[in-house]
Design a protein around this motif. Structure first.
Motif: not given
Lengths: 84, 642
Positions: B482-507
């Motif tokens: 649970l500790f490792v999973l919790g850490r991974a999830a805590a990182v994965a959530a913001p990472a998911g948002i960042l990746i979505w932005i990178l993949a959807n915002v056009k330059i």
């Protein structure tokens, strides 16, 4: 510390013991750090030890010292003189 | 030792320790006497990490109460003596002198009381407020060792309690005796008589002091311990096989194979269940978000960005971890891990490093950050640094899902029992390879920047013990999984948002993600991979678990993470993007050898205390991984040409 002349039988380095052989420690001529470590686990002159086995590549070997099994490298127990 | 919530929290820093109104109790003892079992039994799940005197340490704190009173208990690292050798022992000694606990409970092993008494006598010289807890009385009984506890109490002048930590009523008894001991005044305690030549402050007489201590312990033990010598113990028979010349390595490999096989087979089904379960919430969640008036981009970012990455991490990581960690903890509890170090010591010796590095390496399989913290068990600073720098060469739990996915997709056909066995075989091969790399790099470091001779090495091979299954499960699932999973999830959530932005915002002409992969593509190609893969590794810096989801998102024009259906679909997607088995090999190699994750980097900085070594810990695996991939890819291209 090292005076072998008053022993009845000659001493040998601990690393030469074969599996199953028992011996009594007579002198420790190892330097500082390993010396302290050995003393912590109760290895001082007079301690009885037994070689209980060798690791698959021949070194280190395991010794029963005061009820516990401790692995020591040949290099480190060359300075431990024992009497079989 | 090992990956626990507490050992990790030690480097992330925590607050705690004893409050004013509480009694502070220190728990000490030699390594391998079941000290942690006593600690866990006393505190149940009421543990927290803490620091004292502004210094963060590798000590775990917990609470328990008896009557009205609450007690705060500190589980100090195992130590043979108070005369400092390793960082761990320094922690234990400093705690005694600086925090002045109300009571120090010294846990002893009933099966080798004599050596344990050595530490007891040393502690009695520092404080008279001691309670001796003789653990493993059941083991001792089995070996026909009898201990006269009341005589021992009389000789030492402090309370003595005999227990078997796995028995509930024994722990209750111990709690009661601790409560009594805290409240009662201390009496006259045993004093070691030193020869007159010894002045207590004079360290030049170390030999005489040590000898006097050993003799005192010997004398007391001779009075209180009645033992019938058993000619050949059970350990020796087992050890003759698992550390024997012929069987040692086959047994190690077989265990590795079995653990991976069970993990792969057992994780498959729950993985797809979890995925299906969590994915079913997607549509309602999206609907609910739009219903309350959230803009489309926000709803998509949360559901397709954050939530999908989270689901991937949970469904891919949870089942293997929930299987792998308990099995690993089991090996640890039985006492097999020190045998691994014993078997491999010759190899580490040849590389001028410490055999205990094998132990920290094993901890690295769980989590590299925990492995780096575990390096404190190594005495010599040079060897400790080598162990820290090379720890990330063994794959941690965050990288196993990628390794499992790559091997099952590209090197295993079918999902039959034979298929999963082949998968386990390839994984074991990868592990053996990573151990080989660890050794090679350790040797390289010993010959170059960290030159030196191997220091002395003593390793205790503890008796084999029947593990407490429930405690194994609780500890591995709660503390590790649970500790490792919790850490991974805590990182994965913001990472998911960042990746979505990178993949959807056009330059300009394309998305940021596409622009970045375009820049990285040439570098990736030289290494036998491509820009998407390289970017996935870079964005995976906070958590290696997210590398595959990022890769998938990169390949899908939709710009969101695809639903994780099955490995077959993922395989088809990768093939469509030009993957070959060679690409998979390069991805596996680069996954094994690239920069450590951010948590590990922070830990390395904390443990080494130097930016220079932290930088080397980053550059060394990266350079080696890139080099190996470039060479391999170069050869492959040449081979194709001719």
């Amino acid at each position: 510390m090292l005076s072998t002349d008053n022993f009845s039988t000659p001493t040998v380095p601990m690393c030469t013991l074969k599996t199953g052989e028992c011996a009594t420690v007579r002198a420790i001529i190892a330097p500082g750090s390993i010396r302290r470590r050995l003393q912590d686990i109760g290895l001082i002159p007079g301690t009885e030890i037994r070689c209980v086995g060798r690791s698959p590549l021949g070194d280190p070997a395991a010794y029963r010292i005061r009820g516990a099994v401790i692995a020591l490298r040949a290099e480190d127990c060359r300075g431990i003189l024992v009497e079989a | 030792m090992g990956l626990t919530r507490t050992s990790l929290a030690a480097e992330t820093g925590g607050t705690g320790g004893a409050r004013e109104s509480e009694y502070l109790i220190a728990l000490m003892g030699n390594p391998n006497v079941g000290k942690s079992t006593v600690f866990n039994a006393l505190t149940g799940m009421h543990q927290h990490t803490g620091n004292w005197s502004g210094k963060t340490v590798g000590a775990a704190f917990g609470n328990f109460s008896y009557g009205e009173q609450t007690y705060c208990i500190a589980d100090l690292p195992g130590t043979y003596s108070l005369h400092t050798h390793s960082a761990e022992e320094e922690i234990a000694r400093d705690f005694l002198t600086e925090s002045a606990p109300h009571l120090t409970v010294v846990v002893c092993d009933a099966t080798c009381l004599e050596r344990n008494l050595n530490l007891v006598l040393q502690i009695l010289e520092v404080t008279p407020r001691v309670l001796v807890c003789v653990n493993l009385m059941d083991e001792a009984k089995k070996r026909r060792i009898r201990i006269d506890l009341s005589l021992l109490e009389k000789r030492l002048g402090v309370p003595v309690v005999g227990i078997s930590a796995r028995r509930r009523q024994d722990i209750l008894h111990l709690t009661q005796r601790i409560a009594e001991a805290v409240d009662s005044p201390s009496g006259e305690v045993y004093r070691v008589l030193y020869p007159e030549s010894v002045n207590e402050k004079n360290h030049g007489e170390a030999d005489e002091i040590a000898t006097a201590l050993v003799h005192a312990a010997e004398e007391i033990a001779a009075d209180v311990v009645y033992a019938q010598t058993v000619s050949k113990s059970r350990e020796e028979r087992i050890d003759r096989i698992v550390t024997g010349r012929v069987m040692a390595y086959p047994v190690m490999l077989a265990l590795l194979l079995i653990i991976f096989w069970i993990t792969i087979v057992g994780a498959n089904v729950p993985s797809s269940w979890l995925s299906a379960f969590f994915t079913s919430f997607e549509a309602p969640m999206y609907g609910a978000l739009t219903a309350i008036g959230a803009p489309v981009f926000l709803a998509e970012m949360i559901v397709y960005g954050m939530y999908r990455v989270l689901v991937w991490v949970v469904s891919v990581m949870l089942p293997p971890m929930a299987i792998f960690f308990p099995m690993f903890t089991l090996l640890e509890d039985v006492g097999y891990l020190p045998r691994i170090a014993y078997n491999l010591d010759r190899c580490f010796h040849k590389c001028s490093t410490c055999g205990k590095q094998a132990l920290t390496m094993c901890m690295g399989f769980g989590c590299n950050a925990a492995g780096v913290v575990g390096c404190r068990i190594i005495d010599s600073p040079r060897e400790r640094l080598i162990a820290i720098l090379t720890n990330s060469f063994v794959p941690c739990n965050g990288r196993f899902p990628l390794l499992i996915a790559m091997t099952s997709m590209f090197f295993v056909s079918g999902s039959s029992a034979l298929g999963s066995l082949t998968g386990a075989f390839f994984l074991s091969l990868i592990i053996v390879f990573s151990v080989g790399v660890t050794l090679a790099v350790s040797a390289l470091l010993s010959k170059t920047v960290l030159r030196g001779l191997p220091s002395s090495f003593t390793l205790e091979l503890p008796p084999y013990r029947r593990p407490v299954i429930l405690s194994v499960l609780v500890r591995s699932v709660l503390d590790r999984t649970l500790f490792v999973l919790g850490r991974a999830a805590a990182v994965a959530a913001p990472a998911g948002i960042l990746i979505w932005i990178l993949a959807n915002v056009k330059i300009g002409s394309g998305t940021i993600f596409a622009q970045l992969t375009g820049i990285l593509d040439p570098i990736g190609r030289i290494m036998g991979m491509d820009g998407v893969i390289l970017l996935a590794f870079i964005l995976g810096f906070p958590a290696n678990e997210t590398v595959i989801p990022i890769m998938m998102m990169g390949y899908l024009s939709a710009g969101t993470l695809t639903e994780y259906g099955s490995l077959t679909e993922l395989h088809a997607l990768l093939i469509a993007n030009g993957w070959t088995p060679m690409t998979a090999v390069c991805v596996i190699l680069f996954s094994l050898m690239h920069w450590p994750c951010s948590t590990t980097m922070l830990t390395i900085h904390k443990e080494s205390g130097s930016l220079k070594w932290t930088a080397l810990a980053f550059l060394l695996p990266t350079a080696i991984g890139a080099g190996v991939c470039i060479l391999l890819n170069g050869f492959a291209c040449l081979a194709q040409r001719f």
